[in-house]
Design an enzyme around this catalytic site. Structure first.
Site, short mmCIF file in Angstrom:
data_model
loop_
_atom_site.label_atom_id
_atom_site.label_comp_id
_atom_site.label_asym_id
_atom_site.label_seq_id
_atom_site.Cartn_x
_atom_site.Cartn_y
_atom_site.Cartn_z
N ASP A 188 -42.28 -11.88 -25.08
CA ASP A 188 -43.02 -12.59 -26.36
C ASP A 188 -44.02 -13.59 -26.17
O ASP A 188 -45.08 -13.76 -26.72
CB ASP A 188 -41.97 -13.10 -27.12
N GLU A 194 -47.28 -11.83 -24.80
CA GLU A 194 -48.00 -11.57 -25.82
C GLU A 194 -48.78 -12.61 -26.75
O GLU A 194 -49.88 -12.43 -26.96
CB GLU A 194 -47.24 -10.76 -26.70
N ASP A 216 -49.72 -8.70 -29.78
CA ASP A 216 -49.16 -7.47 -29.43
C ASP A 216 -50.28 -6.27 -29.87
O ASP A 216 -50.42 -5.33 -29.05
CB ASP A 216 -47.93 -7.09 -30.37
N GLU A 264 -47.57 -13.91 -31.39
CA GLU A 264 -47.17 -12.67 -30.83
C GLU A 264 -47.36 -11.63 -31.52
O GLU A 264 -47.75 -10.45 -30.74
CB GLU A 264 -45.43 -12.76 -30.73
#
EC number: 3.1.26.3
Length: 236
Positions: free
Chosen positions: A116, A119, A47, A43
């Site tokens: 989450d 990502e 991101d 994650e």
């Protein structure tokens, strides 16, 4: 085709990306409640991939906007609510690996977990291939959203637009109130009410933070306000 390949076949089709190492996708979809080999570190990388790609898309699409305006647009596109919406479109919840407690509490449908996992999926693509492949996946998922942005509405956040709309009509400012707050400290979920007293309108919003929930409630209030004003105009 292995069992793991077959499980993710439809998701790979939706992403328009075929994993050479499907175990990377499996880890991207594994919540920490299920295994120590989970998606938290994925994650972190995903991101960054998401933020860069969306920033570049906005930079190219809107050369007239300032840095601040682009930042607000990006914030709207990469927030938890938008990510969860995309995850729902991909039916990502059907593929999640969750611990028993999360399964019982509906974790497969929780926006924070879905966001989450999405990502983390971007990171899995980059690990399986490279950054360019992950960027293309993000672009395919966001092309329509970026192309249809109304900059007159989106350059300012929903709370600001609602406040300006009320002030322009000399109406009282909205009142926000937390209706509920649940979840552990690191994964809280808020439900907020937005009350437009003078207009007798009330809307609600949900989010992983109080601010996110207030923004969603403000967006809903704007829609209600516009509908009521339009109806009033027709009657007059």
């Amino acid at each position: 085709m292995t069992q793991i390949d077959n499980r993710f076949r439809r998701l790979s089709q939706a992403l328009d990306y075929a994993f050479q190492k499907p175990e990377l996708l499996r880890q991207a979809l594994t919540h920490r409640s299920y295994s120590s080999a989970n998606n938290e570190r994925f994650e972190f990388v995903g991101d960054s991939i998401l933020n860069y790609t969306v920033a570049r898309m906005l930079y190219d699409q809107f050369p007239q906007l300032t840095e601040g305006e682009l930042s607000r647009l990006r914030a709207n596109l990469v927030n938890q609510n938008t990510l969860a919406e995309i995850a729902h479109e991909l039916k990502l919840g059907d593929y999640l690996y969750l611990g028993e407690g999360e399964l019982k509490s509906g974790g497969f449908n929780r926006p924070s977990i879905l966001a989450d996992a999405l990502e983390a999926t971007f990171a899995a693509v980059s690990f399986d291939a490279d950054f360019a492949a992950a960027e293309q996946v993000v672009r395919r998922l966001y092309n329509q959203r970026v192309a249809t942005i109304d900059t007159t509405r989106q350059a300012k956040d929903a709370k600001t637009r609602l406040q300006e709309a009320l002030q322009a009509r000399k109406l009282a400012l909205p009142k926000y109130r937390i209706l509920s707050q649940s979840g552990e400290a690191h994964e809280q979920w808020f439900k907020v009410e937005c009350d437009l007293g003078e207009m007798a309108l009330i809307s609600t919003g949900d989010g992983g933070s109080r601010r996110a929930a207030e923004q969603q409630a403000a967006e809903a209030a704007l829609t209600l306000l516009e509908q009521k004003l339009a109806a009033s105009k027709k009657r007059s």
